[in-house]
Design an enzyme around this catalytic site. Structure first.
Site, mmCIF file in Angstrom:
data_model
loop_
_atom_site.group_PDB
_atom_site.id
_atom_site.type_symbol
_atom_site.label_atom_id
_atom_site.label_comp_id
_atom_site.label_asym_id
_atom_site.label_seq_id
_atom_site.Cartn_x
_atom_site.Cartn_y
_atom_site.Cartn_z
ATOM 1 N N HIS A 1 -7.772 -4.948 -1.748
ATOM 2 C CA HIS A 1 -6.625 -4.139 -1.354
ATOM 3 C C HIS A 1 -6.308 -4.357 0.135
ATOM 4 O O HIS A 1 -7.186 -4.282 0.983
ATOM 5 C CB HIS A 1 -6.938 -2.658 -1.601
ATOM 6 C CG HIS A 1 -5.829 -1.732 -1.240
ATOM 7 N ND1 HIS A 1 -4.874 -1.326 -2.139
ATOM 8 C CD2 HIS A 1 -5.513 -1.132 -0.074
ATOM 9 C CE1 HIS A 1 -4.028 -0.520 -1.540
ATOM 10 N NE2 HIS A 1 -4.388 -0.372 -0.282
ATOM 11 N N CYS A 43 0.846 -1.191 0.000
ATOM 12 C CA CYS A 43 0.000 0.000 0.000
ATOM 13 C C CYS A 43 0.893 1.256 0.000
ATOM 14 O O CYS A 43 1.606 1.512 -0.957
ATOM 15 C CB CYS A 43 -0.957 -0.035 1.187
ATOM 16 S SG CYS A 43 -2.248 1.237 1.190
ATOM 17 N N ASP A 60 -9.392 -3.237 -5.873
ATOM 18 C CA ASP A 60 -8.302 -2.379 -5.409
ATOM 19 C C ASP A 60 -8.489 -0.981 -5.987
ATOM 20 O O ASP A 60 -8.207 -0.725 -7.159
ATOM 21 C CB ASP A 60 -6.958 -2.956 -5.846
ATOM 22 C CG ASP A 60 -5.768 -2.242 -5.229
ATOM 23 O OD1 ASP A 60 -5.961 -1.130 -4.694
ATOM 24 O OD2 ASP A 60 -4.657 -2.789 -5.270
#
Length: 250
Positions: A218, A133, A184
């Site tokens: 995600h 991330c 995501d």
């Protein structure tokens, strides 16, 4: 660019970290050291998400890299102010919008550089980096500068697509592994396809591979719900692929 809703969702994993905290260049860092003999001139930089080096999930993963023979360091480039684990809880009122302006590159990159320089002073000459991330952004930045020898990103955030992908292709000599997923908001399927278009089919000579994990969102590689078989398989698969990438290129 803002974060997506899944940047602050996930599950706390269970386990007892085996590493230790040490200051590197004045920056708190979690260090996981292999128990077997390992190359003293190499290190893996574990570049965490917004929950930082303090999140037990990250520490357990660093320990796992060490178990595979890699001296692994998680720099606290969030300067002691990560999003608290409670931010993962359903119904959390943590305000990411207020937090982020104080954790941009101006505040965080200097700490990362201090850790890298301190490791160099300890004799480290070769770095691999795996970023999750928020940390995926820094894998790209370090690869642009060829500070690292090998790079891995899982659900990277804060990238400009296609600009950053094109810059990586044109300026970096760092083999790139991307661990991706279908849901995501930060690196969606269209961005993943663009990466394949730019790097794939042998176009990127240093090396390129993208994995895709169905049923994942995600954050799966660090904060995934291990009670979900697909997420568990995705997290474990991404870790295994990262280890193999480091074995091959680091």
């Amino acid at each position: 660019m803002s974060f997506c809703e899944h940047c602050v969702k996930g599950v706390i994993h269970e386990g007892t970290p085996k590493g230790k905290w040490e200051k590197l260049g004045g920056v708190d860092s979690y260090i996981a050291t292999p128990t077997v003999d390992y190359p003293k001139d190499k290190a893996v930089l574990f570049l965490p998400d917004v929950f930082g080096a303090q999140l037990i999930n990250a520490q357990l993963m660093a320990d796992a890299f060490a178990e595979n023979g890699f001296y692994t360091v998680i720099p606290d480039y969030l300067n002691g102010d990560p999003i608290p684990p409670e931010g993962l809880s359903p119904g959390s009122t943590f305000d990411l919008g207020k937090w982020f302006p104080n954790h941009g590159q101006e505040q965080t990159r200097p700490s990362l550089d201090k850790v890298i320089n301190a490791l160099k002073e300890k004799g480290i000459t070769t770095f691999g980096a795996t970023g999750y991330c928020f940390g995926g952004r820094y894998v790209f930045d370090l690869a642009f500068e060829n500070v690292i020898k090998v790079g891995v990103v899982a659900h990277p955030s804060l990238l400009q697509v296609p600009a950053d992908l094109e810059k990586y292709f044109n300026t970096s000599k760092v083999p790139l592994l991307i661990n991706s997923c279908p849901v995501d908001g930060q690196f969606p399927p269209e961005a993943q396809a663009k990466a394949d278009e730019i790097f794939g089919n042998g176009k990127f000579a240093p090396g390129y591979k993208r994995n895709f994990y169905e049923g994942c969102t995600h954050g799966f590689a660090v904060r995934g719900d291990l009670n979900d078989p697909k997420v568990k398989a995705g997290k474990e698969g991404a870790f295994k692929e990262t280890v193999e990438w480091f074995i091959k290129y680091l």
